[in-house]
Motif scaffolding. Sequence first.
Motif, PDB file in Angstrom:
ATOM      1  N   VAL A  18       0.858  -1.192   0.000  1.00 32.03           N
ATOM      2  CA  VAL A  18       0.000   0.000   0.000  1.00 32.03           C
ATOM      3  C   VAL A  18       0.891   1.238   0.000  1.00 32.03           C
ATOM      4  N   PRO A  19       0.771   2.109  -1.013  1.00 36.34           N
ATOM      5  CA  PRO A  19       1.615   3.318  -1.032  1.00 36.34           C
ATOM      6  C   PRO A  19       1.369   4.192   0.198  1.00 36.34           C
ATOM      7  N   VAL A  20       2.423   4.866   0.636  1.00 38.52           N
ATOM      8  CA  VAL A  20       2.352   5.637   1.881  1.00 38.52           C
ATOM      9  C   VAL A  20       1.281   6.733   1.818  1.00 38.52           C
ATOM     10  N   GLY A  21       1.012   7.232   0.596  1.00 41.78           N
ATOM     11  CA  GLY A  21       0.043   8.331   0.479  1.00 41.78           C
ATOM     12  C   GLY A  21      -1.378   7.892   0.178  1.00 41.78           C
ATOM     13  N   ALA A  22      -1.609   6.580   0.094  1.00 36.15           N
ATOM     14  CA  ALA A  22      -2.928   6.094  -0.333  1.00 36.15           C
ATOM     15  C   ALA A  22      -4.040   6.659   0.548  1.00 36.15           C
ATOM     16  N   GLY A  23      -5.052   7.217  -0.096  1.00 34.96           N
ATOM     17  CA  GLY A  23      -6.212   7.719   0.649  1.00 34.96           C
ATOM     18  C   GLY A  23      -6.026   9.091   1.260  1.00 34.96           C
ATOM     19  N   LEU A  24      -4.850   9.694   1.068  1.00 34.91           N
ATOM     20  CA  LEU A  24      -4.594  11.015   1.664  1.00 34.91           C
ATOM     21  C   LEU A  24      -4.734  12.105   0.605  1.00 34.91           C
ATOM     22  N   ARG A  25      -5.374  13.203   0.976  1.00 33.18           N
ATOM     23  CA  ARG A  25      -5.463  14.358   0.087  1.00 33.18           C
ATOM     24  C   ARG A  25      -4.618  15.475   0.691  1.00 33.18           C
ATOM     25  N   VAL A  26      -3.567  15.842  -0.034  1.00 36.41           N
ATOM     26  CA  VAL A  26      -2.648  16.867   0.467  1.00 36.41           C
ATOM     27  C   VAL A  26      -2.501  17.968  -0.569  1.00 36.41           C
ATOM     28  N   GLY A  27      -2.054  19.127  -0.115  1.00 38.23           N
ATOM     29  CA  GLY A  27      -1.922  20.277  -0.988  1.00 38.23           C
ATOM     30  C   GLY A  27      -0.471  20.641  -1.244  1.00 38.23           C
ATOM     31  N   VAL A  61      -7.626  20.020   2.145  1.00 42.78           N
ATOM     32  CA  VAL A  61      -6.451  19.155   2.309  1.00 42.78           C
ATOM     33  C   VAL A  61      -6.128  18.940   3.778  1.00 42.78           C
ATOM     34  N   SER A  62      -5.444  17.822   4.056  1.00 41.12           N
ATOM     35  CA  SER A  62      -5.081  17.538   5.444  1.00 41.12           C
ATOM     36  C   SER A  62      -3.590  17.655   5.693  1.00 41.12           C
ATOM     37  N   GLY A  63      -2.852  18.176   4.713  1.00 42.12           N
ATOM     38  CA  GLY A  63      -1.434  18.477   4.888  1.00 42.12           C
ATOM     39  C   GLY A  63      -1.017  19.348   3.718  1.00 42.12           C
ATOM     40  N   LEU A  64       0.120  20.050   3.851  1.00 39.88           N
ATOM     41  CA  LEU A  64       0.495  21.018   2.817  1.00 39.88           C
ATOM     42  C   LEU A  64       2.005  21.049   2.640  1.00 39.88           C
ATOM     43  N   VAL A  65       2.434  21.079   1.372  1.00 42.50           N
ATOM     44  CA  VAL A  65       3.837  21.328   1.051  1.00 42.50           C
ATOM     45  C   VAL A  65       3.988  22.782   0.632  1.00 42.50           C
ATOM     46  N   LEU A  66       4.981  23.447   1.218  1.00 41.06           N
ATOM     47  CA  LEU A  66       5.363  24.803   0.807  1.00 41.06           C
ATOM     48  C   LEU A  66       6.601  24.636  -0.077  1.00 41.06           C
ATOM     49  N   ALA A  93      -3.247  25.029  14.145  1.00 39.18           N
ATOM     50  CA  ALA A  93      -4.138  23.929  14.524  1.00 39.18           C
ATOM     51  C   ALA A  93      -3.483  22.566  14.358  1.00 39.18           C
ATOM     52  N   GLY A  94      -2.222  22.525  13.891  1.00 36.80           N
ATOM     53  CA  GLY A  94      -1.498  21.254  13.847  1.00 36.80           C
ATOM     54  C   GLY A  94      -1.457  20.560  12.507  1.00 36.80           C
ATOM     55  N   MET A  95      -1.833  21.247  11.434  1.00 31.46           N
ATOM     56  CA  MET A  95      -1.749  20.622  10.112  1.00 31.46           C
ATOM     57  C   MET A  95      -0.287  20.278   9.793  1.00 31.46           C
ATOM     58  N   PRO A  96      -0.011  19.042   9.324  1.00 27.44           N
ATOM     59  CA  PRO A  96       1.351  18.732   8.900  1.00 27.44           C
ATOM     60  C   PRO A  96       1.757  19.572   7.689  1.00 27.44           C
ATOM     61  N   VAL A  97       2.960  20.124   7.746  1.00 31.04           N
ATOM     62  CA  VAL A  97       3.485  20.956   6.663  1.00 31.04           C
ATOM     63  C   VAL A  97       4.933  20.552   6.401  1.00 31.04           C
ATOM     64  N   GLU A 211       3.337  10.319   6.243  1.00 35.81           N
ATOM     65  CA  GLU A 211       3.089   9.552   7.481  1.00 35.81           C
ATOM     66  C   GLU A 211       2.534  10.468   8.569  1.00 35.81           C
ATOM     67  N   ARG A 212       3.054  11.689   8.646  1.00 38.39           N
ATOM     68  CA  ARG A 212       2.543  12.665   9.619  1.00 38.39           C
ATOM     69  C   ARG A 212       1.083  13.026   9.305  1.00 38.39           C
ATOM     70  N   VAL A 213       0.796  13.170   8.022  1.00 36.03           N
ATOM     71  CA  VAL A 213      -0.588  13.497   7.620  1.00 36.03           C
ATOM     72  C   VAL A 213      -1.517  12.363   8.048  1.00 36.03           C
ATOM     73  N   ARG A 214      -1.092  11.126   7.809  1.00 41.77           N
ATOM     74  CA  ARG A 214      -1.929   9.999   8.191  1.00 41.77           C
ATOM     75  C   ARG A 214      -2.124   9.958   9.711  1.00 41.77           C
ATOM     76  N   ALA A 215      -1.046  10.213  10.451  1.00 34.63           N
ATOM     77  CA  ALA A 215      -1.139  10.166  11.913  1.00 34.63           C
ATOM     78  C   ALA A 215      -2.051  11.266  12.452  1.00 34.63           C
ATOM     79  N   ALA A 216      -2.068  12.426  11.769  1.00 32.34           N
ATOM     80  CA  ALA A 216      -2.876  13.547  12.241  1.00 32.34           C
ATOM     81  C   ALA A 216      -4.341  13.404  11.876  1.00 32.34           C
ATOM     82  N   ALA A 217      -4.627  12.544  10.905  1.00 33.15           N
ATOM     83  CA  ALA A 217      -6.011  12.439  10.391  1.00 33.15           C
ATOM     84  C   ALA A 217      -6.930  11.738  11.398  1.00 33.15           C
TER      85      ALA A 217
END
Length: 217
Positions: A18-27, A61-66, A93-97, A211-217
């Motif tokens: 299962v890919p690490v990002g499966a099911g995650l929506r990130v920006g 989104v539940s996480g964001l890359v700058l 609020a703790g969003m993974p970035v 992984e942080r995004v998944r843990a925070a979800a």
Amino acid sequence: MSAHDLGAAPVDAPAGGVPVGAGLRVGVLALQGDVREHAAVLTALGAEVVLVRRASELDAVSGLVLPGGESSVMDKLTRRFGLREPLRERIAAGMPVYGTCAGLILLADRLLDGIAGQQTLGGLDATVRRNAFGAQNESFETRLAVPVLGAEPVAATFIRAPEVVEVGAGVEVLARLADGRIVAVEQGPLLGTAFHPEVDGETRFHARFLERVRAAA
Ligand SMILES: NC(=O)CC[C@H](N)C(=O)O
């Protein structure tokens, strides 16, 4: 390597398939900078990627890359696009970035050598010096030990990069250059690198972010 090449590159799925990002929506903040390269890595890791230019897209989104780019321009554009306060609220609020280079600058609480009036979003208890590597060293590549990512060193490309000159007690230093300068840090859900793994096909920082995004979800 182009963004297309990165997107096409096969990325090994972790054990279990299962890919690490499966099911995650990130920006990826998509106002300026190397947006496509980050989007390609995140997509290759199985995540759904939203290019974020407005607050409603940030909400989705539940996480964001700058990304990397020019931090002073991104600072101005976040304000012009009405994203500055929504971004600050989500970070608080703790969003993974994950911030690379200019993105690391945006994340830092304190900035040295910014242009007049330049602000950061903040959240990361660190002081970052913009354009920290002098003219002779504006761009360089090196291999870095990053123990939290495993034994294999990271290929690290620095492009008019910042350095982290001081960190607060809650910040973990993930990597230093041979001369001791801090170039990768983490504070809870916030990850920052002075260099650009996304241009080298290096996926481990993005996987750690996911992984942080998944843990925070
Ligand atoms: N590669 C980069 O992101 C460069 C960062 C740029 N020097 C800045 O100040 O934002």
